[in-house]
Write a protein that holds these residues in place. Structure first.
Motif, PDB file in Angstrom:
ATOM      1  N   MET A  98      17.708  31.534 -30.650  1.00 54.17           N
ATOM      2  CA  MET A  98      17.376  31.471 -29.204  1.00 54.17           C
ATOM      3  C   MET A  98      16.641  32.489 -28.571  1.00 54.17           C
ATOM      4  N   ASN A  99      15.876  32.547 -28.197  1.00 56.92           N
ATOM      5  CA  ASN A  99      15.044  33.899 -27.544  1.00 56.92           C
ATOM      6  C   ASN A  99      15.442  33.774 -25.888  1.00 56.92           C
ATOM      7  N   TYR A 100      15.301  34.983 -25.332  1.00 54.71           N
ATOM      8  CA  TYR A 100      15.365  35.115 -24.083  1.00 54.71           C
ATOM      9  C   TYR A 100      14.688  34.358 -23.004  1.00 54.71           C
ATOM     10  N   GLU A 141      28.799  30.226 -16.737  1.00 52.11           N
ATOM     11  CA  GLU A 141      28.995  31.194 -17.924  1.00 52.11           C
ATOM     12  C   GLU A 141      28.728  30.655 -19.201  1.00 52.11           C
ATOM     13  N   ILE A 142      28.035  31.426 -20.039  1.00 57.51           N
ATOM     14  CA  ILE A 142      27.641  30.898 -21.373  1.00 57.51           C
ATOM     15  C   ILE A 142      28.820  31.280 -22.204  1.00 57.51           C
ATOM     16  N   ILE A 143      29.400  30.309 -22.726  1.00 55.14           N
ATOM     17  CA  ILE A 143      30.642  30.164 -23.494  1.00 55.14           C
ATOM     18  C   ILE A 143      30.065  30.239 -25.110  1.00 55.14           C
ATOM     19  N   GLY A 144      29.037  29.752 -25.344  1.00 55.92           N
ATOM     20  CA  GLY A 144      28.769  29.961 -26.735  1.00 55.92           C
ATOM     21  C   GLY A 144      27.135  29.587 -26.775  1.00 55.92           C
ATOM     22  N   ALA A 145      26.511  30.475 -27.686  1.00 50.79           N
ATOM     23  CA  ALA A 145      25.054  30.180 -28.027  1.00 50.79           C
ATOM     24  C   ALA A 145      24.743  30.287 -29.434  1.00 50.79           C
ATOM     25  N   ALA A 146      24.517  29.395 -30.143  1.00 48.85           N
ATOM     26  CA  ALA A 146      24.480  29.373 -31.500  1.00 48.85           C
ATOM     27  C   ALA A 146      23.276  28.615 -31.980  1.00 48.85           C
ATOM     28  N   GLY A 147      22.428  28.992 -32.670  1.00 45.54           N
ATOM     29  CA  GLY A 147      21.173  28.431 -33.268  1.00 45.54           C
ATOM     30  C   GLY A 147      20.535  27.989 -32.031  1.00 45.54           C
ATOM     31  N   ALA A 148      20.533  26.596 -32.188  1.00 44.84           N
ATOM     32  CA  ALA A 148      19.580  26.148 -30.963  1.00 44.84           C
ATOM     33  C   ALA A 148      20.785  25.251 -29.836  1.00 44.84           C
ATOM     34  N   THR A 149      21.869  25.562 -29.974  1.00 51.30           N
ATOM     35  CA  THR A 149      22.925  24.833 -29.129  1.00 51.30           C
ATOM     36  C   THR A 149      23.396  25.925 -28.270  1.00 51.30           C
ATOM     37  N   HIS A 156      35.342  22.726 -12.993  1.00 53.06           N
ATOM     38  CA  HIS A 156      34.613  23.334 -14.191  1.00 53.06           C
ATOM     39  C   HIS A 156      33.805  21.929 -14.886  1.00 53.06           C
ATOM     40  N   THR A 157      32.570  22.165 -15.284  1.00 53.13           N
ATOM     41  CA  THR A 157      31.828  20.908 -16.046  1.00 53.13           C
ATOM     42  C   THR A 157      31.230  21.766 -17.255  1.00 53.13           C
ATOM     43  N   PHE A 158      31.554  21.498 -18.119  1.00 54.83           N
ATOM     44  CA  PHE A 158      31.049  21.553 -19.609  1.00 54.83           C
ATOM     45  C   PHE A 158      29.561  21.202 -19.936  1.00 54.83           C
ATOM     46  N   VAL A 159      28.724  22.008 -20.068  1.00 53.81           N
ATOM     47  CA  VAL A 159      27.154  21.372 -20.532  1.00 53.81           C
ATOM     48  C   VAL A 159      26.906  21.971 -21.948  1.00 53.81           C
ATOM     49  N   LYS A 160      26.362  20.992 -22.874  1.00 51.58           N
ATOM     50  CA  LYS A 160      26.174  21.513 -23.899  1.00 51.58           C
ATOM     51  C   LYS A 160      24.750  21.057 -24.184  1.00 51.58           C
ATOM     52  N   ALA A 161      23.726  22.064 -24.258  1.00 51.28           N
ATOM     53  CA  ALA A 161      22.362  21.938 -24.493  1.00 51.28           C
ATOM     54  C   ALA A 161      21.846  22.089 -25.984  1.00 51.28           C
ATOM     55  N   GLU A 162      21.376  20.985 -26.547  1.00 47.89           N
ATOM     56  CA  GLU A 162      21.065  21.000 -27.857  1.00 47.89           C
ATOM     57  C   GLU A 162      19.485  21.251 -27.838  1.00 47.89           C
ATOM     58  N   ILE A 163      18.812  22.297 -28.032  1.00 44.27           N
ATOM     59  CA  ILE A 163      17.514  22.176 -28.114  1.00 44.27           C
ATOM     60  C   ILE A 163      16.916  21.693 -29.431  1.00 44.27           C
ATOM     61  N   GLN A 185      45.096  33.699 -31.313  1.00 48.78           N
ATOM     62  CA  GLN A 185      44.515  33.626 -32.432  1.00 48.78           C
ATOM     63  C   GLN A 185      43.416  34.228 -32.851  1.00 48.78           C
ATOM     64  N   HIS A 186      42.947  35.026 -32.056  1.00 46.97           N
ATOM     65  CA  HIS A 186      41.811  36.079 -32.258  1.00 46.97           C
ATOM     66  C   HIS A 186      40.616  35.297 -32.783  1.00 46.97           C
ATOM     67  N   LEU A 187      40.406  34.115 -32.065  1.00 46.01           N
ATOM     68  CA  LEU A 187      39.311  33.350 -32.065  1.00 46.01           C
ATOM     69  C   LEU A 187      38.355  33.511 -30.830  1.00 46.01           C
ATOM     70  N   ASN A 188      37.100  33.301 -31.138  1.00 39.61           N
ATOM     71  CA  ASN A 188      36.183  33.466 -29.869  1.00 39.61           C
ATOM     72  C   ASN A 188      35.760  31.765 -29.737  1.00 39.61           C
ATOM     73  N   VAL A 189      35.326  31.522 -28.403  1.00 40.08           N
ATOM     74  CA  VAL A 189      34.992  30.189 -28.064  1.00 40.08           C
ATOM     75  C   VAL A 189      33.866  29.433 -29.075  1.00 40.08           C
ATOM     76  N   GLU A 190      33.046  30.544 -29.320  1.00 42.87           N
ATOM     77  CA  GLU A 190      31.923  30.229 -30.284  1.00 42.87           C
ATOM     78  C   GLU A 190      32.722  29.509 -31.606  1.00 42.87           C
ATOM     79  N   ASP A 191      33.570  30.204 -32.118  1.00 43.75           N
ATOM     80  CA  ASP A 191      34.222  29.628 -33.322  1.00 43.75           C
ATOM     81  C   ASP A 191      34.731  28.097 -33.242  1.00 43.75           C
ATOM     82  N   LEU A 192      35.310  27.994 -32.078  1.00 44.61           N
ATOM     83  CA  LEU A 192      35.727  26.631 -31.662  1.00 44.61           C
ATOM     84  C   LEU A 192      34.484  25.643 -31.790  1.00 44.61           C
ATOM     85  N   LEU A 193      33.650  26.176 -31.263  1.00 47.89           N
ATOM     86  CA  LEU A 193      32.346  25.080 -30.745  1.00 47.89           C
ATOM     87  C   LEU A 193      31.543  24.799 -32.179  1.00 47.89           C
ATOM     88  N   ASN A 194      31.711  25.784 -33.062  1.00 47.05           N
ATOM     89  CA  ASN A 194      30.819  25.531 -34.138  1.00 47.05           C
ATOM     90  C   ASN A 194      31.418  24.883 -35.323  1.00 47.05           C
TER      91      ASN A 194
END
Ligand code: ZN
Length: 123
Positions: free
Chosen positions: A1-3, A32-40, A53-60, A114-123
């Protein structure tokens, strides 16, 4: 995902998002961006008015978007409309995305331990 794509998503979200509890509008500093992986892109939105708090997942990938740098003005407008529909659809459907601040704090503690980041959890 580019800028440019990221900026497009955030701009669209800020324009269209309303807190599901109190309907307040949000600004860039409430996201707050808690994860950006590929198109998500996963966002944690904190309501400036009621602190919900509301979580939004944008799947491009679901939007069938070609390389954004090749988009003309019409294509960009189309992209924004699709994003708007996606985001509004998610907010309508995903009331369960709302979790309490305490749950987020707890989650962050667990992730840290557990030395995980949020991105690990979401993927
Ligand atoms: Zn609110």
């Amino acid at each position: 995902m580019n800028y440019q794509m990221l900026k497009s998503i955030l701009d669209t979200l800020i324009m269209n998002f309303r807190c599901p509890v109190c309907e307040a509008a949000v600004a860039e500093n409430n996201l707050e961006i808690i994860g950006a992986a590929g198109a998500t892109l996963n966002l944690d939105i904190t309501c400036p008015s009621c602190a919900k708090h509301t979580f939004v997942k944008a799947e491009i990938s679901h939007l069938n978007i070609p390389n954004i740098s090749a988009l003309d003005a019409e294509g960009l407008k189309d992209l924004r409309n699709k994003l708007k529909e996606t985001i509004q659809g998610q907010i309508r459907e995903k009331q369960e995305f709302q979790i309490s601040e305490k749950e987020i704090t707890d989650l962050r503690k667990v992730l840290k331990r557990q030395h995980l980041n949020v991105e690990d959890l979401l993927n």
